[in-house]
Design a protein around this motif. Structure first.
Motif, PDB file in Angstrom:
ATOM      1  N   ARG A 125       0.827  -1.220   0.000  1.00  0.00           N
ATOM      2  CA  ARG A 125       0.000   0.000   0.000  1.00  0.00           C
ATOM      3  C   ARG A 125       0.855   1.261   0.000  1.00  0.00           C
ATOM      4  O   ARG A 125       0.546   2.240  -0.666  1.00  0.00           O
ATOM      5  N   SER A 126       1.975   1.227   0.769  1.00  0.00           N
ATOM      6  CA  SER A 126       2.792   2.447   0.832  1.00  0.00           C
ATOM      7  C   SER A 126       3.520   2.668  -0.502  1.00  0.00           C
ATOM      8  O   SER A 126       3.704   3.809  -0.939  1.00  0.00           O
ATOM      9  N   GLU A 127       3.897   1.579  -1.166  1.00  0.00           N
ATOM     10  CA  GLU A 127       4.537   1.736  -2.495  1.00  0.00           C
ATOM     11  C   GLU A 127       3.535   2.313  -3.497  1.00  0.00           C
ATOM     12  O   GLU A 127       3.880   3.183  -4.298  1.00  0.00           O
ATOM     13  N   ARG A 129       0.921   4.183  -2.829  1.00  0.00           N
ATOM     14  CA  ARG A 129       0.688   5.588  -2.484  1.00  0.00           C
ATOM     15  C   ARG A 129       1.821   6.472  -3.029  1.00  0.00           C
ATOM     16  O   ARG A 129       1.592   7.514  -3.624  1.00  0.00           O
ATOM     17  N   LYS A 130       3.049   6.003  -2.874  1.00  0.00           N
ATOM     18  CA  LYS A 130       4.187   6.789  -3.350  1.00  0.00           C
ATOM     19  C   LYS A 130       4.128   6.934  -4.873  1.00  0.00           C
ATOM     20  O   LYS A 130       4.362   8.007  -5.427  1.00  0.00           O
ATOM     21  N   GLU A 145      -0.482  15.013  -2.136  1.00  0.00           N
ATOM     22  CA  GLU A 145      -1.008  14.278  -0.965  1.00  0.00           C
ATOM     23  C   GLU A 145      -2.433  14.712  -0.665  1.00  0.00           C
ATOM     24  O   GLU A 145      -3.288  13.900  -0.329  1.00  0.00           O
TER      25      GLU A 145
END
Ligand SMILES: Nc1ncnc2c1ncn2[C@@H]1O[C@H](COP(=O)(O)OP(=O)(O)OP(=O)(O)O)[C@@H](O)[C@H]1O
Ligand code: SF4
Ligand SMILES: [Mg+2]
Length: 336
Positions: A125-127, A129-130, A145
């Protein structure tokens, strides 16, 4: 240069209560790696349907009757729906003609852009989002953001179009198809979006097919232009050939109808008179004959072949036959 795509003699029809609509009647278009080409023509000429055929996204009454579409050597016409799903979004991204119907009003922009990445399930998920934040930045949306949590209605027309580009590019496709990406936008925003596409093409080394009814739009972006009329490509060539050495009377008409900022446009804009052919009963001869100032008997009776004008430039017009009269685009007197 290596070819990424070869559309060879594609015929696409729709079955309707009135009969068979022959929307695309033998279109061939080539695209090299890293190149942008334009498909230009007025409403109903078959531009979108040619690309929907490539994407295999035709309405249920549509059918590919003939031809092949080689993408990296694979014939897309022959692929199963499952195989096509793998190509759409991953290898080929598309910006559809109507951005409002392509964006879901009840999902945030971030959710919509990240959907294909989540579907493939290869990133955390964080990848994801980035990646979405990077992509929004790349297409020129500031405060990504904050913006990714907003909904489509909170974006202006130009910003929505940037979102559409981000959605099409998130999986880094080799080919981007943009169907009238700037038509709904005002002239300044139009120029910004085209500049952005040009920039992204260089940065991502991507190939682009851009559809428009306005030759002016493709002038700066495309190396080659295909002019469509009545379901066929009537002229194809390098952009500078089309602008400075156009051969087909329909292209002459399109060139006359580009607004020239240096001139009094009201006087200089000359629309092409008449209406396009009925694709339920397409003419046997040149599709432009009914509207052409130079039409000869043969034009109504026989479809013109593609005449080579110069390297990589052809025109489907009987005026190139050795027995035809010699004319040029100023001969009708309207352009003087
Ligand atoms: N589902 C359908 N059923 C019947 N005819 C269709 C269908 N979809 C498209 N057509 C017809 O196919 C032809 C080509 O349409 P297409 O959408 O490719 O035109 P276009 O060049 O993209 O025009 P525009 O500039 O208006 O977008 C038109 O005559 C259209 O009415
Ligand atoms: S083939 Fe004939 S009708 Fe068609 S564009 Fe040429 S001159 Fe005009
Ligand atoms: Mg269209």
């Amino acid at each position: 240069m290596e070819k990424l795509l070869q559309i060879n003699n594609i015929h696409t029809s729709f079955q309707t209560h009135a009969g068979e609509v022959q929307a695309v009647r033998g279109v061939s278009i080539d695209l090299y790696k890293g190149e942008a080409v334009g498909i230009v023509g007025e409403s109903g000429s078959g531009k979108s349907i040619t690309m929907m055929t490539l994407m295999r996204l035709l309405d249920s009454n549509g059918e590919i009757k003939e031809g092949e579409i080689l993408f990296e050597g694979k014939d897309l016409v022959k692929l199963s729906e499952k195989e096509m799903e793998g190509i759409r979004g991953n290898d080929i991204g598309m910006i559809f003609q109507d951005p409002m119907t392509s964006l879901n009003p009840v999902l945030t922009i971030g959710d919509q852009i990240s959907e294909p990445l989540i579907k493939h399930g290869k990133m955390s998920r964080s990848e994801v989002r980035k990646k979405v934040i990077d992509m929004l930045e790349l297409v020129g949306i500031s405060s990504p953001e904050k913006r990714m949590k907003q909904y489509p209605h909170e974006f202006s027309g130009g910003m929505r179009q940037r979102v559409m580009i981000a959605m099409a590019l998130i999986c880094q496709p080799k080919l981007l198809i943009a169907d009238e990406p700037t038509t709904a936008l005002d002239v300044t925003i139009q120029a910004q979006i085209l500049e952005l596409m040009k920039d992204l093409k260089e940065k991502l080394n991507m190939s682009i097919i851009i559809i428009t009814h306005d030759l002016g739009v493709v002038a700066n972006l495309c190396t080659r232009i295909n002019v469509m009329y009545g379901g066929i490509v009537v002229e194809s060539g390098k952009a500078r050939e089309i602008f400075y050495n156009a051969n087909h009377p329909y292209t002459w008409g399109l060139l006359r109808s580009i607004p020239n900022p240096k001139l009094d446009t009201k006087e200089r804009l000359i629309p092409i008179q008449g209406t396009p052919p009925d694709l339920l009963k397409p003419p046997v001869g040149c599709p432009f004959a009914e509207r052409c100032d130079w039409a000869m008997k043969i034009c109504f009776d026989n479809m013109p072949e593609n005449y080579n004008i110069s390297e990589d430039h052809y025109s489907a017009c009987w005026l190139n036959h050795p027995d035809a009269p010699k004319v040029n685009r100023n001969d009708d007197g309207r352009d003087n």
